[in-house]
Design a protein around this motif. Structure first.
Motif, mmCIF file in Angstrom:
data_model
loop_
_atom_site.group_PDB
_atom_site.id
_atom_site.type_symbol
_atom_site.label_atom_id
_atom_site.label_comp_id
_atom_site.label_asym_id
_atom_site.label_seq_id
_atom_site.Cartn_x
_atom_site.Cartn_y
_atom_site.Cartn_z
ATOM 1 N N ILE A 56 -0.534 22.543 0.276
ATOM 2 C CA ILE A 56 -0.629 21.226 -0.340
ATOM 3 C C ILE A 56 -1.727 21.287 -1.389
ATOM 4 O O ILE A 56 -2.540 22.221 -1.405
ATOM 5 N N HIS A 57 -1.754 20.300 -2.279
ATOM 6 C CA HIS A 57 -2.791 20.298 -3.305
ATOM 7 C C HIS A 57 -3.217 18.867 -3.605
ATOM 8 O O HIS A 57 -2.509 17.908 -3.288
ATOM 9 N N GLY A 58 -4.382 18.751 -4.229
ATOM 10 C CA GLY A 58 -4.901 17.446 -4.623
ATOM 11 C C GLY A 58 -6.131 17.618 -5.486
ATOM 12 O O GLY A 58 -6.622 18.737 -5.696
ATOM 13 N N SER A 59 -6.626 16.527 -5.979
ATOM 14 C CA SER A 59 -7.817 16.557 -6.826
ATOM 15 C C SER A 59 -9.022 17.080 -6.048
ATOM 16 O O SER A 59 -9.172 16.808 -4.848
ATOM 17 N N VAL A 60 -9.900 17.820 -6.733
ATOM 18 C CA VAL A 60 -11.120 18.307 -6.093
ATOM 19 C C VAL A 60 -12.002 17.138 -5.657
ATOM 20 O O VAL A 60 -12.854 17.289 -4.779
ATOM 21 N N GLY A 61 -11.800 15.973 -6.241
ATOM 22 C CA GLY A 61 -12.584 14.798 -5.876
ATOM 23 C C GLY A 61 -11.974 13.971 -4.765
ATOM 24 O O GLY A 61 -12.565 12.971 -4.343
ATOM 25 N N SER A 62 -10.807 14.378 -4.282
ATOM 26 C CA SER A 62 -10.118 13.614 -3.246
ATOM 27 C C SER A 62 -10.867 13.694 -1.917
ATOM 28 O O SER A 62 -11.149 14.787 -1.414
ATOM 29 N N HIS A 63 -11.150 12.516 -1.336
ATOM 30 C CA HIS A 63 -11.795 12.481 -0.020
ATOM 31 C C HIS A 63 -10.921 13.177 1.013
ATOM 32 O O HIS A 63 -11.416 13.907 1.895
ATOM 33 N N PHE A 64 -9.635 12.959 0.922
ATOM 34 C CA PHE A 64 -8.652 13.582 1.811
ATOM 35 C C PHE A 64 -8.762 15.100 1.769
ATOM 36 O O PHE A 64 -8.895 15.769 2.804
ATOM 37 N N MET A 65 -8.760 15.687 0.570
ATOM 38 C CA MET A 65 -8.816 17.134 0.441
ATOM 39 C C MET A 65 -10.180 17.678 0.859
ATOM 40 O O MET A 65 -10.277 18.760 1.455
ATOM 41 N N ARG A 66 -11.223 16.943 0.554
ATOM 42 C CA ARG A 66 -12.571 17.405 0.929
ATOM 43 C C ARG A 66 -12.728 17.461 2.449
ATOM 44 O O ARG A 66 -13.416 18.336 2.979
ATOM 45 N N GLU A 67 -12.094 16.539 3.149
ATOM 46 C CA GLU A 67 -12.142 16.575 4.607
ATOM 47 C C GLU A 67 -11.354 17.779 5.146
ATOM 48 O O GLU A 67 -11.829 18.508 6.010
ATOM 49 N N LEU A 68 -10.164 17.967 4.612
ATOM 50 C CA LEU A 68 -9.306 19.024 5.151
ATOM 51 C C LEU A 68 -9.812 20.424 4.824
ATOM 52 O O LEU A 68 -9.563 21.365 5.579
ATOM 53 N N GLU A 69 -10.512 20.575 3.701
ATOM 54 C CA GLU A 69 -11.005 21.913 3.335
ATOM 55 C C GLU A 69 -12.116 22.381 4.269
ATOM 56 O O GLU A 69 -12.493 23.557 4.251
ATOM 57 N N LYS A 70 -12.622 21.478 5.120
ATOM 58 C CA LYS A 70 -13.624 21.872 6.113
ATOM 59 C C LYS A 70 -13.010 22.694 7.242
ATOM 60 O O LYS A 70 -13.730 23.265 8.068
ATOM 61 N N GLY A 71 -11.679 22.698 7.292
ATOM 62 C CA GLY A 71 -11.015 23.436 8.360
ATOM 63 C C GLY A 71 -10.873 22.659 9.651
ATOM 64 O O GLY A 71 -10.724 23.242 10.727
ATOM 65 N N ILE A 72 -10.875 21.325 9.560
ATOM 66 C CA ILE A 72 -10.720 20.506 10.760
ATOM 67 C C ILE A 72 -9.270 20.573 11.254
ATOM 68 O O ILE A 72 -8.349 20.815 10.473
ATOM 69 N N PRO A 73 -9.037 20.376 12.552
ATOM 70 C CA PRO A 73 -7.669 20.417 13.075
ATOM 71 C C PRO A 73 -6.819 19.281 12.497
ATOM 72 O O PRO A 73 -7.284 18.150 12.370
ATOM 73 N N VAL A 74 -5.579 19.604 12.147
ATOM 74 C CA VAL A 74 -4.647 18.600 11.646
ATOM 75 C C VAL A 74 -3.314 18.747 12.352
ATOM 76 O O VAL A 74 -2.995 19.798 12.921
ATOM 77 N N CYS A 75 -2.548 17.681 12.303
ATOM 78 C CA CYS A 75 -1.156 17.705 12.754
ATOM 79 C C CYS A 75 -0.299 17.334 11.553
ATOM 80 O O CYS A 75 -0.521 16.291 10.929
ATOM 81 N N ILE A 76 0.639 18.195 11.210
ATOM 82 C CA ILE A 76 1.503 17.991 10.046
ATOM 83 C C ILE A 76 2.933 17.777 10.529
ATOM 84 O O ILE A 76 3.444 18.561 11.326
ATOM 85 N N ALA A 77 3.560 16.701 10.057
ATOM 86 C CA ALA A 77 4.912 16.366 10.499
ATOM 87 C C ALA A 77 5.860 16.258 9.311
ATOM 88 O O ALA A 77 5.494 15.738 8.255
ATOM 89 N N VAL A 78 7.073 16.758 9.522
ATOM 90 C CA VAL A 78 8.140 16.683 8.524
ATOM 91 C C VAL A 78 9.406 16.223 9.238
ATOM 92 O O VAL A 78 9.724 16.719 10.318
#
Length: 206
Positions: A56-78
């Motif tokens: 996935i991708h997003g702006s370097v300023g995105s709060h969402f991306m900054r959180e996820l780049e820390k390597g926190i656990p996520v659940c992804i659904a499709v």
């Protein structure tokens, strides 16, 4: 892939790449869920699969991306919806679907060439044939973009197909039952004001 066995209807679960990968390749969006500051968040976003990872991708300023780049656990659904299942009782109404759930941590991609490759993979997934047609991605656009990869080691699919499953005593009721197929398809392109006099390129002619 890890066996993340669902608590209900386990017979619909699949853990093989032959089932999981085609679902991921057909879907355009996923939903990423995570917890930050003891609060739940869920974000829909475009994604692309390449080999055994999704990106996935997003702006370097995105709060969402900054959180996820820390390597926190996520659940992804499709989820892909294929049909409405109309039974003889409301209790057995259902839906035919194909879904994938992934548990992972984000890996920030630093390599500019790999980030460019992700742009190409995603562009070709959304509109095949367009990568060589559009203006090339600029270096500063790559720098402004955060790209995250998620391994598919812990991924499982769940699939429902077929007709309604009515109770035995309901099967003779004079009530219509069956399925209503759903279809998502690309419609003919519509030009914006700047492209009214530009010939539609072959890759968009369908």
């Amino acid at each position: 892939m890890a066996n993340l066995i669902p608590s209900r209807l386990a017979k619909r679960a699949h853990f093989d790449a032959d089932t999981i990968y085609p679902i991921l390749d057909e879907a355009f969006f996923c939903t990423v869920s995570y917890v930050a500051d003891n609060k739940p968040f869920t974000i829909p976003t475009a994604f692309v699969r390449y080999e055994d990872k999704i990106y996935i991708h997003g702006s370097v300023g995105s709060h969402f991306m900054r959180e996820l780049e820390k390597g926190i656990p996520v659940c992804i659904a499709v989820t892909l919806a294929d049909a409405l299942v109309v039974a003889k009782s409301a209790f057995h109404y259902s839906m035919n679907y194909r879904s994938v759930v992934i548990f992972a941590e984000g890996e920030k991609i630093e390599d500019p060439e790999l980030k460019k490759a992700m742009f190409q993979w995603l562009t070709e997934k959304v509109v095949p044939g367009s990568w060589d047609y559009v203006r090339p991605v600029k270096e500063n656009e790559v720098k402004k973009t955060t790209v995250l990869a998620f391994k598919l080691d812990e991924a499982s699919a769940k699939v429902r197909t077929g007709m309604p499953i009515d109770d035995e005593e309901d099967k003779t009721l004079p009530i219509w039952s069956g399925i209503i197929n759903l279809e998502t398809k690309k419609m003919p392109p519509v030009a914006d004001e700047l492209s009214q006099h530009i010939l539609l390129p072959p890759h968009l002619q369908g």
